[in-house]
Design a protein around this motif. Structure first.
Motif: not given
Length: 234
Positions: A19-42
């Motif tokens: 998995c090339p590092v640049l292709n890794w998906f991170s849950t802190d992508n604000s376009a996909l997920r929002k809210g304090p719980d999501c930020k904590e989860e990331s």
């Protein structure tokens, strides 16, 4: 006595995910997920797609800083004398773990017993019967845990583990799609919890130091001790 972890797992042979590092998906992508719980989860969860993250959400959890430095030291002082009497095992190539030593404990000191009660409350349903001895797994810096699924014969729906001495990365991969993956950042002194399908339909492993990255950031792996609780099968 219930067999130690290495004898109650179904190991899965798989080539390392490239998995090339640049292709890794991170849950802190604000376009996909929002809210304090999501930020904590990331802070502790990332994966190859939003779909795979949705599949495990609610079945995986990492509680960062679950224990204090003082509590970590108390647990270490209890388990280290017994571990020190054993040697690290590196020559069992067909087992699920490489570079490990382990023990089980029934009796704990007052502080450690208090910590374990908190683990039970945080991880297991009230009244859930737990596996008797607590499993202690000591992973050498050069050690790692290969992809495996715990045996349903010996383990129930939930596993919970305290991580001592080092950060590490746990990777989950669905059995039916080896191109997808979920990574959990198991920070030092954290508690991880896996439940239900995340346990029995996903393999889990602890990555080698050279493969230990989270959302593109290197997470150095040192010696790691995990204190693991499981409930009994229904």
């Amino acid at each position: 006595m219930t067999p130690p972890l290495i004898r109650v797992v179904k190991q899965v042979q798989r080539k390392s995910l490239q998995c090339p590092v640049l292709n890794w998906f991170s849950t802190d992508n604000s376009a996909l997920r929002k809210g304090p719980d999501c930020k904590e989860e990331s802070k502790w969860l990332c994966g190859s797609s939003q779909e795979i993250l949705s599949a495990v959400r609610g079945q995986v959890k990492v509680k960062q800083n679950f224990i204090s430095e003082e509590e970590e030291s108390a647990i270490f002082k209890e388990v280290e004398p017994g571990l020190r009497k054993k040697r690290y095992e590196f020559d069992h190539w067909d087992d699920a773990i490489h570079g490990y030593r382990e023990t089980e404990r029934l009796q704990w000191g007052v502080m450690c017993e208090s910590i374990l009660r908190r683990v039970r409350v945080a991880a297991f349903p009230e009244g859930s019967p737990l596996l008797g001895p607590i499993h202690v797994l000591d992973l050498d810096k050069e050690g790692y845990i290969k992809p495996h699924i715990d045996s349903v014969k010996f383990c129930g729906s939930t596993i919970a583990g305290l991580s001592l001495l080092s950060d590490s990365i746990m990777r989950l991969v669905p059995e039916n799609n080896s191109t997808d993956w979920v990574d959990l950042l198991l920070s030092r002194r954290s508690l991880y919890i896996l439940r239900d399908d995340a346990r029995f339909k996903f393999t889990h492993e602890i990555l080698k130091d050279e493969d230990s990255f989270f959302s593109g950031h290197k997470i150095p792996r040192h010696r790691r001790i995990s204190v693991i609780c499981r409930n009994l099968p229904v």
